[in-house]
Write a protein that holds these residues in place. Structure first.
Motif, PDB file in Angstrom:
ATOM      1  N   PRO A 151       0.805  -1.234   0.000  1.00  0.00           N
ATOM      2  CA  PRO A 151       0.000   0.000   0.000  1.00  0.00           C
ATOM      3  C   PRO A 151       0.835   1.280   0.000  1.00  0.00           C
ATOM      4  N   ALA A 152       2.029   1.189   0.517  1.00  0.00           N
ATOM      5  CA  ALA A 152       2.842   2.402   0.582  1.00  0.00           C
ATOM      6  C   ALA A 152       3.410   2.784  -0.786  1.00  0.00           C
ATOM      7  N   TYR A 153       3.191   1.946  -1.783  1.00  0.00           N
ATOM      8  CA  TYR A 153       3.780   2.234  -3.090  1.00  0.00           C
ATOM      9  C   TYR A 153       3.385   3.638  -3.567  1.00  0.00           C
ATOM     10  N   GLY A 154       4.384   4.398  -3.979  1.00  0.00           N
ATOM     11  CA  GLY A 154       4.135   5.776  -4.396  1.00  0.00           C
ATOM     12  C   GLY A 154       4.566   6.771  -3.341  1.00  0.00           C
ATOM     13  N   GLU A 155       5.023   6.279  -2.196  1.00  0.00           N
ATOM     14  CA  GLU A 155       5.332   7.180  -1.079  1.00  0.00           C
ATOM     15  C   GLU A 155       6.512   8.108  -1.369  1.00  0.00           C
ATOM     16  N   LEU A 156       7.428   7.637  -2.181  1.00  0.00           N
ATOM     17  CA  LEU A 156       8.589   8.484  -2.438  1.00  0.00           C
ATOM     18  C   LEU A 156       8.222   9.692  -3.291  1.00  0.00           C
ATOM     19  N   THR A 157       7.416   9.456  -4.304  1.00  0.00           N
ATOM     20  CA  THR A 157       7.109  10.534  -5.240  1.00  0.00           C
ATOM     21  C   THR A 157       5.694  11.075  -5.044  1.00  0.00           C
ATOM     22  N   ASN A 158       5.077  10.639  -3.939  1.00  0.00           N
ATOM     23  CA  ASN A 158       3.786  11.210  -3.590  1.00  0.00           C
ATOM     24  C   ASN A 158       2.748  11.013  -4.690  1.00  0.00           C
ATOM     25  N   GLN A 159       2.731   9.815  -5.203  1.00  0.00           N
ATOM     26  CA  GLN A 159       1.784   9.541  -6.286  1.00  0.00           C
ATOM     27  C   GLN A 159       0.854   8.410  -5.894  1.00  0.00           C
ATOM     28  N   LYS A 160      -0.307   8.428  -6.488  1.00  0.00           N
ATOM     29  CA  LYS A 160      -1.263   7.358  -6.271  1.00  0.00           C
ATOM     30  C   LYS A 160      -1.294   6.475  -7.509  1.00  0.00           C
ATOM     31  N   LEU A 161      -1.375   5.178  -7.264  1.00  0.00           N
ATOM     32  CA  LEU A 161      -1.355   4.240  -8.378  1.00  0.00           C
ATOM     33  C   LEU A 161      -2.371   4.589  -9.463  1.00  0.00           C
ATOM     34  N   GLU A 162      -3.577   4.974  -9.027  1.00  0.00           N
ATOM     35  CA  GLU A 162      -4.631   5.178 -10.034  1.00  0.00           C
ATOM     36  C   GLU A 162      -4.380   6.412 -10.915  1.00  0.00           C
ATOM     37  N   ASN A 163      -3.502   7.288 -10.441  1.00  0.00           N
ATOM     38  CA  ASN A 163      -3.209   8.467 -11.250  1.00  0.00           C
ATOM     39  C   ASN A 163      -2.050   8.260 -12.221  1.00  0.00           C
ATOM     40  N   MET A 164      -1.384   7.152 -12.031  1.00  0.00           N
ATOM     41  CA  MET A 164      -0.167   6.963 -12.821  1.00  0.00           C
ATOM     42  C   MET A 164      -0.454   6.300 -14.150  1.00  0.00           C
ATOM     43  N   GLU A 165       0.361   6.695 -15.096  1.00  0.00           N
ATOM     44  CA  GLU A 165       0.306   6.015 -16.385  1.00  0.00           C
ATOM     45  C   GLU A 165       1.050   4.699 -16.210  1.00  0.00           C
ATOM     46  N   GLY A 166       0.582   3.663 -16.815  1.00  0.00           N
ATOM     47  CA  GLY A 166       1.245   2.373 -16.616  1.00  0.00           C
ATOM     48  C   GLY A 166       1.663   1.733 -17.913  1.00  0.00           C
ATOM     49  N   LEU A 229      17.626  13.552 -10.222  1.00  0.00           N
ATOM     50  CA  LEU A 229      16.187  13.762 -10.102  1.00  0.00           C
ATOM     51  C   LEU A 229      15.405  12.853 -11.043  1.00  0.00           C
ATOM     52  N   ASP A 230      15.999  12.541 -12.152  1.00  0.00           N
ATOM     53  CA  ASP A 230      15.274  11.712 -13.121  1.00  0.00           C
ATOM     54  C   ASP A 230      15.151  10.251 -12.683  1.00  0.00           C
ATOM     55  N   LEU A 231      15.835   9.911 -11.586  1.00  0.00           N
ATOM     56  CA  LEU A 231      15.737   8.533 -11.111  1.00  0.00           C
ATOM     57  C   LEU A 231      14.670   8.347 -10.036  1.00  0.00           C
ATOM     58  N   ARG A 232      14.069   9.441  -9.621  1.00  0.00           N
ATOM     59  CA  ARG A 232      13.087   9.336  -8.538  1.00  0.00           C
ATOM     60  C   ARG A 232      11.996   8.331  -8.894  1.00  0.00           C
ATOM     61  N   PHE A 233      11.496   8.480 -10.063  1.00  0.00           N
ATOM     62  CA  PHE A 233      10.488   7.533 -10.523  1.00  0.00           C
ATOM     63  C   PHE A 233      10.869   7.060 -11.916  1.00  0.00           C
ATOM     64  N   PRO A 234      10.787   5.802 -12.178  1.00  0.00           N
ATOM     65  CA  PRO A 234      10.332   4.749 -11.274  1.00  0.00           C
ATOM     66  C   PRO A 234      11.454   4.142 -10.414  1.00  0.00           C
ATOM     67  N   HIS A 235      12.697   4.412 -10.761  1.00  0.00           N
ATOM     68  CA  HIS A 235      13.777   3.633 -10.161  1.00  0.00           C
ATOM     69  C   HIS A 235      13.780   3.672  -8.633  1.00  0.00           C
ATOM     70  N   HIS A 236      13.833   4.853  -8.069  1.00  0.00           N
ATOM     71  CA  HIS A 236      13.945   4.923  -6.618  1.00  0.00           C
ATOM     72  C   HIS A 236      12.653   4.511  -5.910  1.00  0.00           C
ATOM     73  N   GLU A 237      11.550   4.844  -6.513  1.00  0.00           N
ATOM     74  CA  GLU A 237      10.269   4.431  -5.947  1.00  0.00           C
ATOM     75  C   GLU A 237      10.222   2.903  -5.854  1.00  0.00           C
ATOM     76  N   ASN A 238      10.678   2.258  -6.896  1.00  0.00           N
ATOM     77  CA  ASN A 238      10.635   0.799  -6.934  1.00  0.00           C
ATOM     78  C   ASN A 238      11.648   0.172  -5.980  1.00  0.00           C
TER      79      ASN A 238
END
Length: 456
Positions: A151-166, A229-238
């Motif tokens: 559930p914490a997924y997205g905590e680093l970049t303050n994003q919600k799964l449903e808002n993300m492009e996949g 900064l470009d590694l924040r998402f997805p790399h660091h989040e993951n």
RNA sequence: GGUGGAGUGGCUGAGCGGCCCAAAGCAGCAGCCUGCAAAGCUGUAAAACCACGGGUUCAAAUCCCGUCUCCACCUCCA
């Protein structure tokens, strides 16, 4: 001291997890092709962080910068070049190291992904056991992280799964945001690029590498995780999701450096607007390049232009000139750093402010030189040398490095010119000076003597 | 659509409620020094009205609201 934690999105007071010790992990390059300016910026930024923690606070700092030496792009580039991917990785890494070293941003700990396959498999197994990862149901060796289970997924970049492009669901992936932990070997790929695992032959996903290497080098919990900064998402989040889901504390703080831009746009391989390292070094020596890379706050973007680099060359030259002149009349003494400098560094590594203090000190020192106040010169010199050390600026870069014959030639020319000056044959004197200039040498007439140095 | 960041003199780039009639560097100008330079010192110009419009406050570049512009990330990237 405090700095901006990019996960908390706030300036925080820094307290090491273990008293007196600091562990830092910075994402290093994927050694697929030659370094570009962005890599240098990141390296210099975190080198300064480590230096300050060491010099300014006396911490024992372990700075780890990994090398991703197995990756799709390495395989593709190697194939295009018709060489073994391992050979390419080694070559490219050597190139990186040469540049890092020349900038004084080398690192003592640089784990390689291919040396930690076992550790990665270990973390993946742990994730499967805990219900955070699954093997693809399509019969391949693919293993994915189950984002829905965390559930914490997205905590680093303050994003919600449903808002993300996949990504499109495929290859056995259950959900668009599930990402690969282990990638099944594909036909046509070199045998050497796959490893045995409980799920079949394959190789690790990108993110799991860092999780395993931080664990091996710094343990389950460490102080700072850094990167561009470009590694924040997805790399660091993951990375964060994997490591936390596996039950590790992971990074206590996160730091991200701003990107290098060209005319306001991000410099990147995909945009093809990269400035090569060679190009940079044509315009300035490594110390000046480092000065330039540090001249904007590490979290700001840094816009590249030949002009801005030229300014760095001049600005650094001013410092170098002072140290050279001051060294002739005073010894470098152990001196305190100015309070303003310490304060600047302690508040989120404000290098631009620190550079301002450094220049102020240089001006004071220059005035002391003109006034013949040796004590003041010595104080300023000691102070400048210490500050430059914190910033990793090499003040000796245009020292008289030359062969004995060259030195003899230069000194002969200088003697010739001085004779002409004594004879008041200034036309001749200027001719000789022009000759020296053409050799890339700048001269300075001082009281009773003439000194020379390499231009630039 | 979501998440962040940024707009300060000719340029780079700090400052993020009072010490700001805004640091430092580069570039310019004048003087000193020099045979001339270089380096250095001293002084100094320009509308920097701090993107724009409102507001809060005794006090705003700094806080709040709105607007405009730009950038990054949500795909590999330091």
């Amino acid at each position: 001291m405090k700095f901006f934690d990019s996960k908390q999105q706030a300036v925080v007071d820094f307290v090491p997890l273990k008293p007196g010790k600091v562990g830092i992990y910075v994402c290093g390059p994927t050694v697929q092709s030659a370094p570009h300016v962005g890599h240098l910026r990141s390296a210099v930024a975190f080198d300064i962080v480590a230096r300050w923690l060491r010099i300014g606070h006396g911490y024992e700092v372990k700075l780890v910068r990994n090398v991703t030496d197995i990756d799709d792009k390495i395989l593709v580039n190697a194939q295009n070049l018709g060489k073994d991917w391992r050979e390419l990785a080694v070559e490219v890494e050597a190139g990186f190291n040469q540049v890092y070293d020349s900038l004084g941003a080398g690192v003592a700990h640089s784990p390689h992904a291919t040396e930690h396959i076992g550790g990665m498999i270990g973390v993946i197994e742990r994730l499967i056991e805990r219900g955070h990862a699954y093997q693809a149901e399509n019969g391949t060796a693919n293993v994915f992280f189950d984002t829905a289970s965390h559930p914490a997924y997205g905590e680093l970049t303050n994003q919600k799964l449903e808002n993300m492009e996949g990504e499109a669901i495929g290859g056995g992936r259950r959900a668009a945001h599930d990402f690969a932990l282990w990638k099944s070997a594909k036909p046509g790929e070199p045998e050497t690029a796959s490893w045995d695992s409980p799920w079949g032959k394959g190789r690790p996903g990108w993110h799991i590498e860092c999780s395993a290497m931080t664990l091996a080098e710094l343990g389950e919990a460490f102080d700072i995780h850094g990167g561009g900064l470009d590694l924040r998402f997805p790399h660091h989040e993951n990375e964060l999701a994997q490591s936390r889901a596996a039950g590790f504390e992971f990074a206590n703080h996160w730091m991200h450096n701003g990107l290098v831009t060209v005319s306001g746009q991000k410099m990147s391989k995909s945009l093809g607007n990269g400035v090569s390292v060679e190009e940079l070094f044509e315009l300035g020596n490594p110390a000046a390049v480092r000065y330039w890379l540090a001249s904007a706050h590490y979290r700001s973007s840094l816009d590249y232009s030949p002009t801005s680099l030229a300014e760095a060359v001049s600005a650094l030259g001013r410092i170098v000139n002072f140290v050279r002149r001051a060294s002739e009349v005073a010894e470098v003494s152990v001196t305190e750093m100015p309070h303003e400098f310490v304060e600047a560094m302690d508040s989120d590594f404000s290098v631009p402010v620190a550079l301002g203090v450094l220049h102020d000190t240089v001006r004071v020192g220059n005035s002391a030189l003109d006034a013949g106040d040796k004590d003041a010169v010595a104080a300023a010199l000691g102070s400048v040398v210490r500050m430059a050390d914190v910033l990793g600026l090499d003040l000796t870069s245009n020292e008289k490095v030359a062969t004995a014959e060259t030195i003899e030639l230069i000194e002969g020319l200088i003697a010739k010119r001085n004779q002409a000056r004594a004879d008041k044959d200034y036309a001749q004197a200027d001719l000789v000076r022009a000759e020296l200039t053409a050799m890339g040498i700048t001269i300075e007439d001082q009281a009773g003597k003439t000194v020379w140095m390499w231009s630039n």
